[in-house]
Design a protein around this motif. Structure first.
Motif, mmCIF file in Angstrom:
data_model
loop_
_atom_site.group_PDB
_atom_site.id
_atom_site.type_symbol
_atom_site.label_atom_id
_atom_site.label_comp_id
_atom_site.label_asym_id
_atom_site.label_seq_id
_atom_site.Cartn_x
_atom_site.Cartn_y
_atom_site.Cartn_z
ATOM 1 N N GLU A 204 0.835 -1.205 0.000
ATOM 2 C CA GLU A 204 0.000 0.000 0.000
ATOM 3 C C GLU A 204 0.869 1.255 0.000
ATOM 4 N N ARG A 205 1.987 1.210 0.781
ATOM 5 C CA ARG A 205 2.882 2.372 0.769
ATOM 6 C C ARG A 205 3.514 2.556 -0.605
ATOM 7 N N GLU A 206 3.924 1.416 -1.218
ATOM 8 C CA GLU A 206 4.483 1.521 -2.565
ATOM 9 C C GLU A 206 3.440 2.030 -3.545
ATOM 10 N N ARG A 207 2.188 1.558 -3.366
ATOM 11 C CA ARG A 207 1.118 2.045 -4.243
ATOM 12 C C ARG A 207 0.914 3.539 -4.043
ATOM 13 N N ASP A 208 0.894 3.984 -2.775
ATOM 14 C CA ASP A 208 0.732 5.411 -2.509
ATOM 15 C C ASP A 208 1.896 6.205 -3.077
ATOM 16 N N ARG A 209 3.120 5.634 -2.950
ATOM 17 C CA ARG A 209 4.289 6.325 -3.498
ATOM 18 C C ARG A 209 4.187 6.416 -5.022
ATOM 19 N N ALA A 210 3.720 5.325 -5.635
ATOM 20 C CA ALA A 210 3.566 5.345 -7.090
ATOM 21 C C ALA A 210 2.482 6.329 -7.505
ATOM 22 N N ASN A 211 1.383 6.372 -6.727
ATOM 23 C CA ASN A 211 0.324 7.330 -7.027
ATOM 24 C C ASN A 211 0.819 8.759 -6.874
ATOM 25 N N ALA A 212 1.639 8.979 -5.808
ATOM 26 C CA ALA A 212 2.188 10.322 -5.610
ATOM 27 C C ALA A 212 3.108 10.698 -6.764
ATOM 28 N N ALA A 213 3.929 9.713 -7.204
ATOM 29 C CA ALA A 213 4.802 9.988 -8.346
ATOM 30 C C ALA A 213 3.992 10.262 -9.602
ATOM 31 N N ASN A 214 2.889 9.522 -9.765
ATOM 32 C CA ASN A 214 2.046 9.738 -10.934
ATOM 33 C C ASN A 214 1.390 11.111 -10.890
ATOM 34 N N LEU A 215 0.947 11.517 -9.681
ATOM 35 C CA LEU A 215 0.370 12.854 -9.542
ATOM 36 C C LEU A 215 1.411 13.923 -9.809
ATOM 37 N N ALA A 216 2.648 13.673 -9.300
ATOM 38 C CA ALA A 216 3.718 14.643 -9.548
ATOM 39 C C ALA A 216 4.006 14.748 -11.039
ATOM 40 N N LYS A 217 3.992 13.586 -11.715
ATOM 41 C CA LYS A 217 4.223 13.613 -13.158
ATOM 42 C C LYS A 217 3.104 14.367 -13.861
ATOM 43 N N THR A 218 1.859 14.142 -13.408
ATOM 44 C CA THR A 218 0.730 14.843 -14.017
ATOM 45 C C THR A 218 0.848 16.344 -13.801
ATOM 46 N N ARG A 219 1.229 16.729 -12.548
ATOM 47 C CA ARG A 219 1.408 18.161 -12.278
ATOM 48 C C ARG A 219 2.520 18.733 -13.143
ATOM 49 N N PHE A 220 3.591 17.949 -13.289
ATOM 50 C CA PHE A 220 4.708 18.435 -14.108
ATOM 51 C C PHE A 220 4.284 18.621 -15.561
ATOM 52 N N LEU A 221 3.583 17.607 -16.119
ATOM 53 C CA LEU A 221 3.181 17.721 -17.510
ATOM 54 C C LEU A 221 2.249 18.896 -17.719
ATOM 55 N N ALA A 222 1.333 19.116 -16.741
ATOM 56 C CA ALA A 222 0.435 20.254 -16.860
ATOM 57 C C ALA A 222 1.199 21.567 -16.782
ATOM 58 N N ALA A 223 2.131 21.628 -15.810
ATOM 59 C CA ALA A 223 2.906 22.864 -15.652
ATOM 60 C C ALA A 223 3.822 23.087 -16.842
ATOM 61 N N ALA A 224 4.511 22.019 -17.272
ATOM 62 C CA ALA A 224 5.437 22.164 -18.389
ATOM 63 C C ALA A 224 4.699 22.512 -19.670
ATOM 64 N N SER A 225 3.518 21.901 -19.860
ATOM 65 C CA SER A 225 2.750 22.187 -21.063
ATOM 66 C C SER A 225 2.417 23.666 -21.162
ATOM 67 N N HIS A 226 2.095 24.291 -20.025
ATOM 68 C CA HIS A 226 1.743 25.710 -20.033
ATOM 69 C C HIS A 226 2.977 26.598 -19.993
ATOM 70 N N ASP A 227 3.843 26.339 -18.995
ATOM 71 C CA ASP A 227 4.935 27.275 -18.732
ATOM 72 C C ASP A 227 6.040 27.213 -19.774
#
Length: 597
Positions: A204-227
């Motif tokens: 579950e911790r690994e899943r949460d870590r993977a989800n957090a990494a996926n969210l971070a990647k999503t935030r990055f792609l959104a930010a990079a796409s705009h900025d």
């Protein structure tokens, strides 16, 4: 996989109480059958008293079990106390059942002795699953219950009692053995259950870590796409403006300089966004080296004031720097990057605000503070601002990728400098970093001179021979033109072979010196820049210094580049940075090669 021994013991106690419910039921049924069978062979009143005592004790044991299930499972009372209570009641029950094997209740006829032996064997086997969760309780139960029957068989002289004695002893040994086996099986099952729980928790911790990494990647792609699109859009517009001006005829010097400044500003913004990603990758790759030394805090604060006062004024901010005389122990470059990020954030996120930079003395340390009177940060967002790609909802349009404070946190952890944030909506923010005081404050050495001193001393343009390898045609052409414009002799090619051919053609026309090899890291056919430099050194038969250019930011790539031993420049590269890197790389070479002709 580790597990808590106290948790296992508590689980074994729960098994002890839960699995003993069957033996409690047997304590109601079997005594009645025994009394009915022996009603005409011994004192009936004694039998009724014996059965009543078992019933009373069984009700007490049921009450103890109810108390455990109501209170004991919560852990309010230590498991050892519940085991002690259970053992006392179980051993009292064993004593009552053992009384069946004494001469007071047991008739002397062999068939009734066999009957008692069967009853005791049944109770011993029936109690094994329930009591084996605590092996000591079961061994005590068996000993107390079987011992009276053994003594009775030893006292009586008939030979048949020797057979019953051997049977009783065999029963005791076999049941104790299988009790041990059952105990180990139960304990192994409990341990396996806890290991499974721990494994599930880890998953579950690994899943949460993977989800957090996926969210971070999503935030990055959104930010990079705009900025990253914003400066690219601005570059497109500026390029169109240059084309329109050129179509009108001669371009005035003022107009060209104005467009050039706008292009530089846009490129600097894009470079700043990409540099943030590069900084995070360097930290992840463990390539940031700490060079601690005593440094004067007053000089650091003076430099910050000189650099940021004009930038703050353009944003409508009033910057005040309170200089404090103290010597601190830190890495000057990394600490400066922390303060640069904090102050840049204050100017960006708190326009028209008053910004105060100063330091307070703490026991054995100085707490450097960056305080602004801006909009502040809500409590639920204060932890978020130190995460990668995190951006506040009311942030300005040119806020970047949200990496500044993430880099601050990582650098502070690397330097072991605690950072803190105190803020409230509408009341501004106070970011601080605590730096230890220097034990031995020494005056700065000549090697600690600011970088600008070298820059000023190296304004003279020097011309070198440069072998250039880059498989991107546009970059190869642009870089060749720029180096040629600076006066360098350039031998360019998309591959090592093409660069060698260009050098051979130059040699046919006259001297073709080579002072530097400039190569992109990723070349065609999976060739790397360090390999290209090595092959060109073999071709030239001289230890020519090398300079690698790359756009890679992955930590494993950065580690490979660092291991190559060559100086590395990260795209996008400003013209000034490229010119300075070429000059420094050639100057730092141990022996400048003779002209290659």
């Amino acid at each position: 996989m580790t597990h808590n021994g106290d948790d296992i013991e508590a689980a074994m106690v729960r098994l002890l109480y839960r699995q003993s419910l069957g033996i409690l039921f047997a304590n109601f049924v079997i005594p009645a059958a025994v009394v009915y069978a022996l009603r005409e062979t011994t004192s009936f009143h004694l039998l009724l008293a014996w059965m009543g005592a078992i019933y009373v004790l069984t009700f007490c044991r049921i009450g103890l079990s109810l108390m455990f299930f109501r209170h004991g499972e919560s852990g309010a009372t230590a498991p050892r106390q519940w085991v002690t209570r259970f053992a006392i009641f179980s051993w009292l029950s064993a004593a009552l059942w053992g009384f069946l094997g004494t001469m007071w209740l047991l008739p002397p006829d062999p068939e009734w002795v066999a009957f008692a032996c069967i009853v005791l064997a049944g109770m011993a086997c029936g109690a094994m699953p329930g009591l084996s969760a605590r092996l000591g309780v079961y061994i005590g139960f068996m000993t107390i219950m079987v011992l009276p029957f053994v003594l009775t068989c030893m006292v009586r002289e008939e030979s048949i009692y020797r057979v019953f004695l051997m049977f009783a002893l065999a029963l005791y040994v076999v049941n104790v053995y299988f009790g041990r086996v059952t105990h180990r099986t139960l304990r192994s099952g409990v341990e396996l259950r806890f290991e499974n729980v721990a494994l599930i928790g880890q998953l579950e911790r690994e899943r949460d870590r993977a989800n957090a990494a996926n969210l971070a990647k999503t935030r990055f792609l959104a930010a990079a796409s705009h900025d990253l699109r914003q400066p690219l859009h601005a570059l497109g517009l500026l390029s169109a403006s240059l084309s329109a001006v050129a179509e009108r005829g001669d371009v005035g010097a003022d107009g060209a300089r104005q467009l050039g400044r706008r292009l530089d500003t846009t490129l600097e913004r894009m470079g700043g966004l990409l540099d943030g990603l590069l900084d995070v990758s360097r930290l992840d790759a463990g390539l940031v080296t700490i060079r601690r030394r005593p440094l004067p805090l007053a000089t650091l604060l003076d430099d910050i004031r000189d650099e940021y006062v004009e930038q703050a004024r353009r944003q409508g901010c009033r910057l005040e720097v309170v200089v404090t005389e103290a010597w601190i122990d830190s890495d000057p470059e990394l600490l400066r990057r922390i303060l640069d990020n904090l102050l840049s954030n204050a100017i960006r996120y708190a326009p028209m605000a008053r910004i105060l930079v100063g330091a307070r003395r703490r026991p054995g340390a100085m707490e450097i503070q960056v305080i602004d009177t801006g909009p502040g940060i809500a409590p639920e967002q204060q932890a978020l601002v130190f995460e990668e790609f995190a951006q506040l909802p009311d942030a300005p349009a040119e806020q970047g990728l949200g990496l500044g404070l993430a880099i601050v946190r990582r650098l502070a952890n690397l330097l072991d400098h605690p950072i803190s944030l105190r803020s409230a909506p509408g009341k501004g923010s106070n970011f601080s970093v605590t730096v230890p005081l220097a034990r031995n404050a020494n005056a700065p050495s000549a090697t600690d001179a600011p970088l600008s001193a070298f820059s000023q001393a190296s304004q003279k343009i020097e011309c070198y021979g440069v072998m250039l390898v880059d498989d991107d045609p546009q970059i190869l052409a642009a870089l060749s033109d720029l180096l040629t414009f600076w006066g360098h002799l350039v031998y360019a090619g998309a591959t090592v072979e093409e660069a060698c051919a260009a050098h051979q053609r130059a040699r046919e026309q006259g001297p073709a010196p080579v002072h530097l090899v400039l190569a992109d890291f990723r070349l065609a056919n999976q060739v790397t820049g360090d390999q290209a430099i090595g092959w060109l050194r073999e071709y030239l038969d001289a230890p020519i210094p090398g300079l690698i250019v790359t756009g890679d930011t992955a930590p494993d790539r950065l580690r490979a580049l660092h291991a190559s031993g060559y100086r590395v420049l990260h795209k996008p590269i400003s013209a000034d940075a490229l010119r300075q890197a070429i000059s420094e790389t050639v100057r730092e070479a141990s022996d400048l090669p003779e002209d290659q002709s």
